[in-house]
Scaffold this active site. Structure first.
Site, PDB file in Angstrom:
ATOM      1  N   ARG A  41       0.826  -1.221   0.000  1.00 43.92           N
ATOM      2  CA  ARG A  41       0.000   0.000   0.000  1.00 43.92           C
ATOM      3  C   ARG A  41       0.854   1.263   0.000  1.00 43.92           C
ATOM      4  O   ARG A  41       0.481   2.267  -0.604  1.00 43.92           O
ATOM      5  CB  ARG A  41      -0.949  -0.016   1.200  1.00 43.92           C
ATOM      6  N   LYS A 202     -19.258 -17.847   3.128  1.00 40.84           N
ATOM      7  CA  LYS A 202     -20.685 -17.706   3.389  1.00 40.84           C
ATOM      8  C   LYS A 202     -21.430 -16.944   2.297  1.00 40.84           C
ATOM      9  O   LYS A 202     -20.978 -15.899   1.839  1.00 40.84           O
ATOM     10  CB  LYS A 202     -20.907 -16.981   4.733  1.00 40.84           C
ATOM     11  N   GLY A 355      -8.692  -9.860  -0.249  1.00 38.29           N
ATOM     12  CA  GLY A 355      -7.440 -10.329   0.340  1.00 38.29           C
ATOM     13  C   GLY A 355      -7.034 -11.723  -0.080  1.00 38.29           C
ATOM     14  O   GLY A 355      -5.877 -11.963  -0.455  1.00 38.29           O
ATOM     15  N   GLY A 378     -13.200  -4.106   1.217  1.00 32.56           N
ATOM     16  CA  GLY A 378     -14.615  -3.777   1.373  1.00 32.56           C
ATOM     17  C   GLY A 378     -15.132  -2.879   0.268  1.00 32.56           C
ATOM     18  O   GLY A 378     -16.268  -3.030  -0.190  1.00 32.56           O
TER      19      GLY A 378
END
Length: 401
Positions: A41, A202, A355, A378
């Site tokens: 980053r 999920k 990720g 996100g």
């Protein structure tokens, strides 16, 4: 998307001598001693910082780091390790570290051609709630606000949204602009067929993403625990595999929506199973209909991987979020490796994010073969979900005047 770009301002000669405030994403992982363990980053933020310095701006950069408590400074919350690493990467005159400023909200001294790093912005009271008084103070520090932090673009905070409201000029840095361009290319005006890979443990965490993509894509490849739930929806046994039986109806609805459009959610022809979740577990390839009650599905089988690779090879655009198996264990990594190498070899424009996806890309050394690797976790997921990110919305609103 109509936004003002930092590069445009530089080309127009509007940056020299100006105070430039860059919101970067320097939230890097550290070990227990505070040493940075991975600096991607920081490296990704360098082009914007160098552009500003080369243009003769007085440059301020800030970022969040970790999850500090507002107003309560702790040494482990400090950007000091980032200041040191940033300086090493920039070189002279910052080779010993970029100057780090604390308590900076009420004023910062920095001359044109110079750079300072402003301490962890989430230490400021009101940052996360986008307090207007704080946002106005931040805006008063600069002549130009540059958002170059896609990783926080889904959050409306004082340094990502509020400052953009009140700064004299608000624009996108090169990293954020590249994300906007790549996302637009992949989702707004894709070359067909458009295939999406959505995997994870999920369905519940990615249900809205699946529902949104079901209306857009020509093929929706599901993997991991998500695939197990879709297999249940198709009437197949999954043994003791990770799944969400309560969401079978929602999975079936996604499949029906795809079918109604002449698209599909491919169900595996074969799977790799084991009786325990462990790297040393015996891997067995079998038909999904033959999965026993004491077995768990940990990867797609070779026939399924080969069929999906062929589809990816014929795609025009590929969106990839998540490995299709437990790729951390070599015995259950072949499916993910086959998919990864198929994407790398495809002539399609590919965009990858998340990720685990980035870890798979690194594992198989295919970074240069992916069209665009998103820096946001996100934020990337919310874009796939069809949401307009706050950072995009405010920059577009400022550009529209």
């Amino acid at each position: 998307m109509n936004i003002l770009r930092f590069q445009d301002l530089i080309q127009q000669g509007r940056v020299r001598g100006r105070r430039v405030f860059i919101r970067a994403d320097l939230n890097v992982p550290q070990d227990d001693a505070g040493r940075i363990t991975e600096d991607t980053r920081i490296r990704a933020s360098l082009p914007c910082i160098r552009m500003a310095l080369d243009a003769g701006a007085a440059v301020m950069v800030t970022s969040h780091l970790g999850r500090p408590t507002e107003g309560q400074f702790k040494p482990e919350d400090s950007l000091a390790p980032v200041a040191l690493r940033l300086g090493e990467l920039l070189g002279p005159p910052y080779q010993r570290g970029v100057p780090l400023r604390a308590n900076w909200v009420d004023g910062v001294q920095v001359a044109p051609g110079e750079l300072v790093l402003l301490e962890n912005c989430r230490l400021n009271k009101g940052e996360k709630k986008n307090d207007e008084a704080l946002a106005r103070k931040l805006a008063a520090l600069c002549d130009i606000f540059v958002n170059d932090a896609f990783g926080t673009a889904h959050r409306a905070e004082a340094t990502t949204y509020g400052i953009a409201q009140f700064a004299p000029l608000a624009c996108a840095g090169p990293l954020l602009a590249a994300e906007i361009d790549a996302i637009g290319k992949a989702l707004s005006n894709p070359r067909r067929p458009l295939l999406a890979i959505v995997a994870g443990s999920k369905v519940s965490t990615k249900l809205t993403i699946l529902q949104s993509l079901a209306a857009k894509v020509d093929g929706l490849i599901v993997g991991g625990g998500i695939a197990n739930t879709f297999m249940l929806a198709a009437g197949l046994p999954i043994g003791k595999s990770l799944a969400e039986p309560a969401l079978v109806d929602q999975a079936r609805t996604v499949m029906q929506a795809m079918k109604a459009r002449g698209a599909e959610v491919p169900i595996p022809h074969d799977v790799v199973v084991a009786t325990e979740f462990a790297g040393g577990a015996k891997a067995i390839v079998k038909s999904p209909r033959e999965v026993a009650a004491d077995e768990m599905i940990l990867d797609i089988g070779p026939a399924t991987a080969s069929a999906l690779a062929a589809k990816l090879g014929a795609a025009g655009t590929i969106v990839w979020n998540g490995p299709v198996g437990v790729f951390e264990f070599d015995a259950f990594a072949k499916g993910t490796e086959t998919i990864a190498r198929a994407i790398a070899a495809s002539s399609a424009f590919s965009i990858a994010g998340g990720g685990d996806t980035l870890a798979a890309i690194a594992k198989y050394g295919i970074e240069k073969e992916i069209g665009y690797i998103s820096t946001g976790g996100g934020a990337f997921l919310e874009v796939l979900e069809g949401k307009t990110l706050p950072a995009f919305e405010i920059l577009q609103r400022r550009a529209d005047g």
